[in-house]
Design a protein around this motif. Structure first.
Motif, PDB file in Angstrom:
ATOM      1  N   GLN A  74       0.975  -1.214  -0.120  1.00  0.00           N
ATOM      2  CA  GLN A  74      -0.138  -0.239  -0.047  1.00  0.00           C
ATOM      3  C   GLN A  74       0.802   1.261   0.064  1.00  0.00           C
ATOM      4  N   TYR A  75       1.859   1.127   0.553  1.00  0.00           N
ATOM      5  CA  TYR A  75       2.924   2.463   0.898  1.00  0.00           C
ATOM      6  C   TYR A  75       4.507   2.110   0.023  1.00  0.00           C
ATOM      7  N   SER A  76       5.083   3.193   0.072  1.00  0.00           N
ATOM      8  CA  SER A  76       6.496   3.077  -0.616  1.00  0.00           C
ATOM      9  C   SER A  76       7.438   2.562   0.391  1.00  0.00           C
ATOM     10  N   ARG A  77       8.559   2.127   0.101  1.00  0.00           N
ATOM     11  CA  ARG A  77       9.409   1.717   0.989  1.00  0.00           C
ATOM     12  C   ARG A  77       9.925   2.758   1.816  1.00  0.00           C
ATOM     13  N   PRO A  78      10.229   4.049   1.316  1.00  0.00           N
ATOM     14  CA  PRO A  78      10.586   5.349   2.375  1.00  0.00           C
ATOM     15  C   PRO A  78       9.586   5.320   3.591  1.00  0.00           C
ATOM     16  N   THR A  79       8.104   5.160   3.002  1.00  0.00           N
ATOM     17  CA  THR A  79       7.203   5.418   4.013  1.00  0.00           C
ATOM     18  C   THR A  79       7.126   4.378   5.127  1.00  0.00           C
ATOM     19  N   ILE A  80       7.261   3.218   4.702  1.00  0.00           N
ATOM     20  CA  ILE A  80       7.485   2.092   5.682  1.00  0.00           C
ATOM     21  C   ILE A  80       8.552   2.349   6.556  1.00  0.00           C
ATOM     22  N   ASP A  81       9.678   2.731   6.062  1.00  0.00           N
ATOM     23  CA  ASP A  81      11.014   2.840   6.840  1.00  0.00           C
ATOM     24  C   ASP A  81      10.680   3.858   7.654  1.00  0.00           C
ATOM     25  N   LYS A  82       9.892   5.197   7.623  1.00  0.00           N
ATOM     26  CA  LYS A  82       9.856   6.096   8.450  1.00  0.00           C
ATOM     27  C   LYS A  82       9.106   5.642   9.484  1.00  0.00           C
ATOM     28  N   THR A  83       8.017   4.796   8.969  1.00  0.00           N
ATOM     29  CA  THR A  83       7.015   4.421  10.097  1.00  0.00           C
ATOM     30  C   THR A  83       7.794   3.392  11.114  1.00  0.00           C
ATOM     31  N   LEU A  84       8.586   2.549  10.660  1.00  0.00           N
ATOM     32  CA  LEU A  84       9.288   1.680  11.572  1.00  0.00           C
ATOM     33  C   LEU A  84      10.398   2.350  12.343  1.00  0.00           C
ATOM     34  N   HIS A  85      10.807   3.621  11.900  1.00  0.00           N
ATOM     35  CA  HIS A  85      11.876   4.203  12.420  1.00  0.00           C
ATOM     36  C   HIS A  85      11.120   5.011  13.826  1.00  0.00           C
ATOM     37  N   ALA A  86       9.809   5.286  13.496  1.00  0.00           N
ATOM     38  CA  ALA A  86       8.980   6.155  14.495  1.00  0.00           C
ATOM     39  C   ALA A  86       8.709   5.058  15.708  1.00  0.00           C
ATOM     40  N   MET A  87       8.350   3.742  15.212  1.00  0.00           N
ATOM     41  CA  MET A  87       8.003   3.009  15.968  1.00  0.00           C
ATOM     42  C   MET A  87       9.567   2.616  17.028  1.00  0.00           C
ATOM     43  N   ALA A  88      10.366   2.625  16.347  1.00  0.00           N
ATOM     44  CA  ALA A  88      11.830   2.309  17.179  1.00  0.00           C
ATOM     45  C   ALA A  88      12.010   3.467  17.962  1.00  0.00           C
ATOM     46  N   GLN A  89      11.502   4.566  17.649  1.00  0.00           N
ATOM     47  CA  GLN A  89      11.756   5.939  18.553  1.00  0.00           C
ATOM     48  C   GLN A  89      10.970   5.616  19.919  1.00  0.00           C
ATOM     49  N   ARG A  90       9.622   5.221  19.773  1.00  0.00           N
ATOM     50  CA  ARG A  90       8.458   5.031  20.697  1.00  0.00           C
ATOM     51  C   ARG A  90       9.143   3.927  21.564  1.00  0.00           C
ATOM     52  N   LEU A  91       9.662   2.744  20.968  1.00  0.00           N
ATOM     53  CA  LEU A  91      10.119   1.878  21.688  1.00  0.00           C
ATOM     54  C   LEU A  91      11.181   2.191  22.529  1.00  0.00           C
ATOM     55  N   THR A  92      12.271   2.886  22.080  1.00  0.00           N
ATOM     56  CA  THR A  92      13.479   3.358  22.857  1.00  0.00           C
ATOM     57  C   THR A  92      12.819   4.277  24.112  1.00  0.00           C
ATOM     58  N   ALA A  93      12.080   5.166  23.790  1.00  0.00           N
ATOM     59  CA  ALA A  93      11.679   6.024  24.955  1.00  0.00           C
ATOM     60  C   ALA A  93      10.867   5.056  26.063  1.00  0.00           C
ATOM     61  N   MET A  94      10.192   4.068  25.675  1.00  0.00           N
ATOM     62  CA  MET A  94       9.602   3.373  26.775  1.00  0.00           C
ATOM     63  C   MET A  94      10.697   2.535  27.548  1.00  0.00           C
ATOM     64  N   LEU A  95      11.785   2.324  27.317  1.00  0.00           N
ATOM     65  CA  LEU A  95      12.742   1.404  28.044  1.00  0.00           C
ATOM     66  C   LEU A  95      14.026   2.280  28.494  1.00  0.00           C
ATOM     67  N   ASP A  96      14.767   1.893  29.659  1.00  0.00           N
ATOM     68  CA  ASP A  96      15.976   2.447  30.193  1.00  0.00           C
ATOM     69  C   ASP A  96      17.161   2.156  29.359  1.00  0.00           C
ATOM     70  N   ASP A  97      18.416   2.718  29.575  1.00  0.00           N
ATOM     71  CA  ASP A  97      19.473   2.511  29.046  1.00  0.00           C
ATOM     72  C   ASP A  97      20.177   1.149  29.144  1.00  0.00           C
ATOM     73  N   THR A  98      19.546   0.152  29.993  1.00  0.00           N
ATOM     74  CA  THR A  98      20.026  -1.097  30.076  1.00  0.00           C
ATOM     75  C   THR A  98      19.618  -1.927  28.774  1.00  0.00           C
ATOM     76  N   ALA A  99      18.419  -1.577  28.341  1.00  0.00           N
ATOM     77  CA  ALA A  99      17.806  -2.429  27.049  1.00  0.00           C
ATOM     78  C   ALA A  99      18.690  -2.270  25.941  1.00  0.00           C
ATOM     79  N   VAL A 100      18.952  -3.431  25.230  1.00  0.00           N
ATOM     80  CA  VAL A 100      19.709  -3.360  23.848  1.00  0.00           C
ATOM     81  C   VAL A 100      18.706  -3.654  22.835  1.00  0.00           C
ATOM     82  N   ILE A 101      18.424  -2.615  21.886  1.00  0.00           N
ATOM     83  CA  ILE A 101      17.467  -2.833  21.041  1.00  0.00           C
ATOM     84  C   ILE A 101      17.876  -2.983  19.480  1.00  0.00           C
TER      85      ILE A 101
END
Length: 318
Positions: free
Chosen positions: A212-239
């Protein structure tokens, strides 16, 4: 009118965008030009809100890219200034003509050898010895500065190598560690027989979104999800990125806490993500499922690898 105001604002942004990064400016102008063409089609309040969101999103993306570029330029400039200062100091210190000084001192010694007055001879010898000592001291300091300059250049090269090595271990689309790095960290944890939990995060509808969407759009979405995940966890987590559809998180926590984090992660990461798609703000929905396995001290490599493979397969077909 409202349309005229938006048209003027967007066109002014296109004209006066600061050209820090040529690629970023080109993309901004293309997207804003496309966005400007949509003004004539905006009629309802929802249309204007979508237009506003797209405009803000483009400015935000441009700001982020420009900030990254400026940070890199500042870092390179500071390193260049340091290297040039060291070089300038070295040139100043070595500007003394040591060869002429030594030749002059030796000429004074030759004169002393021909003198008849012992006092004069001693005086000239002391004077010449002091001159030679001073010249040797300047030469020593010059060598020290040259060594310092060399060490600084080596340090800059080492920093550059470290930056490139770090970049080679990152997933370029999401900004988290890649699979090779995650395998290395995981092997380190298991080799030390540490207790930890491994959280696997699978984006269930990613293949559908690819159609449904271009690869750059999908990558931006996954990047946003990774940022949200990082914000949820502390510095001891390895993502890190586990595969095309999955992420992995190594958590130095006990099993019960890992299970709770798994549930929270699935709930908080599922939902819509606002991303820019060719100048248009889109809401991309992600459906996330998670699973967690624990590694207790004494767990063998084969057993843990088997459990990990089973869970990954189960999440993929869930």
């Amino acid at each position: 009118t409202l349309a005229a105001v938006y048209d003027h604002a967007i066109w002014s942004t296109v004209q006066y965008a600061v050209e820090v990064d040529d690629e970023a400016v080109t993309a901004l102008r293309e997207h804003l030009t496309a966005l400007r063409d949509q003004i004539s089609q905006a009629h309802s309040a929802d249309d204007w809100q979508a237009l506003q969101a797209s405009f803000r999103g483009e400015l935000r993306d441009f700001r982020d890219r420009s900030t990254q570029q400026l940070t890199r330029i500042r870092s390179e400039f500071a390193a260049a200034v340091t290297a040039m200062q060291t070089f300038a100091d070295s040139v100043i210190s070595t500007g003394e003509d040591h060869e002429d000084d030594l030749r002059g001192s030796l000429a004074e010694l030759a004169k002393a050898a021909q003198a008849d007055d012992i006092v004069t001879v001693r005086t000239m010898i002391h004077k010449t010895t002091a001159a030679i000592s001073a010249s040797v001291e300047r030469l020593r300091k010059s060598h020290q500065i040259s060594i310092a300059q060399m060490r600084d250049e080596i340090r800059l090269l080492q920093n550059q190598v470290e930056v490139e090595r770090h970049a080679a271990q990152m997933d370029q689309a999401t900004g988290v560690w890649n699979r090779q790095k995650m395998d290395s960290v995981l092997a380190s944890f298991t080799d030390k027989d540490n207790a930890f939990s491994l959280l696997i995060i699978c984006v269930r509808n990613l293949r559908k979104l690819d159609g449904q969407y271009s690869r750059p759009t999908i990558d931006k979405t996954l990047h946003a999800m990774a940022q949200r995940l990082t914000a949820m966890l502390d510095d001891t987590a390895v993502i890190g990125r586990w595969d095309d559809e999955s992420f992995a998180v190594i958590l130095p926590v006990e099993s019960s806490l890992g299970i709770r984090l798994s549930r929270e992660t699935a709930m908080k990461l599922s939902g819509n993500y606002a991303v820019q798609d060719n100048g248009v703000s889109r809401q991309i929905p992600l459906v996330v499922v998670t699973g967690v396995i624990d590694h207790a001290p004494g767990t063998g490599h084969a057993m843990f690898a088997g459990r990990l493979a089973q869970m990954s397969n189960a999440l993929a077909i869930a």
